[in-house]
Design an enzyme around this catalytic site. Structure first.
Site: not given
Length: 285
Positions: A178, A109, A147, A41, A115
């Protein structure tokens, strides 16, 4: 079919340098008798284009992109770049598929994340359509899911119903911020093996490497077969810039679907009419 996974890094904002890198990779793939070269990408611009003052967008038929396809000879090439909309007002996160020096298909896309560190919706307009397209002179069909598009099962379903034997998934997937909650590699392996097994086709996942801003891209590009098995993969880590060449037999798709016919033709025309109606009314796909 021999597929080259071009697991490259990208220099943010350096169109000329990234184009030269792509030309070099394509030349090496052609020397290795590759039939298809798939880049990540936004491989020609870098990911965080909002940090670059100049306009990085390209027209899908830009002579520099066509020249790369010409260099590929009979091989197909999938390139990721910011696309300049024809009317000059919008930019899309796009991947163009080229064969024989010509543009065959452009996928814009559909699902743009906004976020955490991802701000694509601030810089790109989402695409409105997704279609399969002919590859290898039209002998086979592929579909592109950029993606986050691949995290939407309905897009993969429509691609298969549109005749896709190959799902090409160029990505800019960074290491998880995370890690105690989820691992990016594990999530992507779950997605690609699920699609390969359920939709009985080849899934070609090509992720970039390198470090850009606060993001570290991990690579791990791979191909999954119609049984959900990984049949070839590149290395992992920000320094793992490499190309991997994998041989596949697209006749396996037909054999697999004949032996265990999970894939059935749906009422695709009705589905597409309903989707077009929702989009005309301002809804999201």
């Amino acid at each position: 079919m021999r597929i080259t996974l071009a697991q490259t890094d990208a220099a943010l904002g350096d169109l000329d340098g990234n184009l030269k890198r792509a030309e070099r990779v394509v030349a090496e793939a052609v020397d290795n008798d590759s039939d298809l070269v798939v880049f990540p990408e936004l491989s020609l611009s870098g990911y965080q284009i909002g940090d670059v003052p100049q306009d990085l967008s390209l027209s899908p038929d830009d002579p520099r992109l066509l020249r790369i396809s010409q260099r590929a000879g009979g091989a197909g090439v999938l390139l990721g770049f910011p696309e300049a909309g024809g009317h000059g007002l919008h930019t899309y996160n796009s991947a163009g598929y080229y064969e024989g020096g010509q543009l065959v298909h452009t996928h814009r896309k559909l699902y743009l994340p906004t976020y955490s560190t991802f701000e694509e919706r601030k810089h790109f307009l989402p695409g409105q359509h997704s279609r399969a397209y002919g590859v290898r002179g039209g002998r086979h069909r592929a579909a592109t899911l950029i993606c986050n598009d691949a995290w939407q099962p309905q897009v993969a379903f429509l691609s298969v119903q549109d005749g896709a034997h190959l799902l090409l998934v160029p990505a800019n997937s960074a290491q998880s911020m995370s890690p105690e909650r989820y691992d990016s590699k594990e999530y992507w392996r779950n997605i690609t093996t699920f699609y390969g097994r359920l939709y009985q086709l080849f899934v070609v996942f090509v992720n970039r490497v390198g470090v850009e801003g606060g993001l570290t891209f991990w690579g791990g590009s791979h191909v999954v077969d119609p049984w959900g098995e990984v049949v070839g993969e590149c290395g992992e880590g920000p320094e793992a810039e490499e190309t991997c060449t994998i041989d596949i037999d697209l006749a396996d798709v037909r054999r697999r679907r004949r032996d265990i016919p999970l894939v059935r033709e749906a009422r695709l025309g009705l589905l597409r009419r309903e989707i077009d109606r929702l989009l005309d009314e301002g809804g999201d796909l």
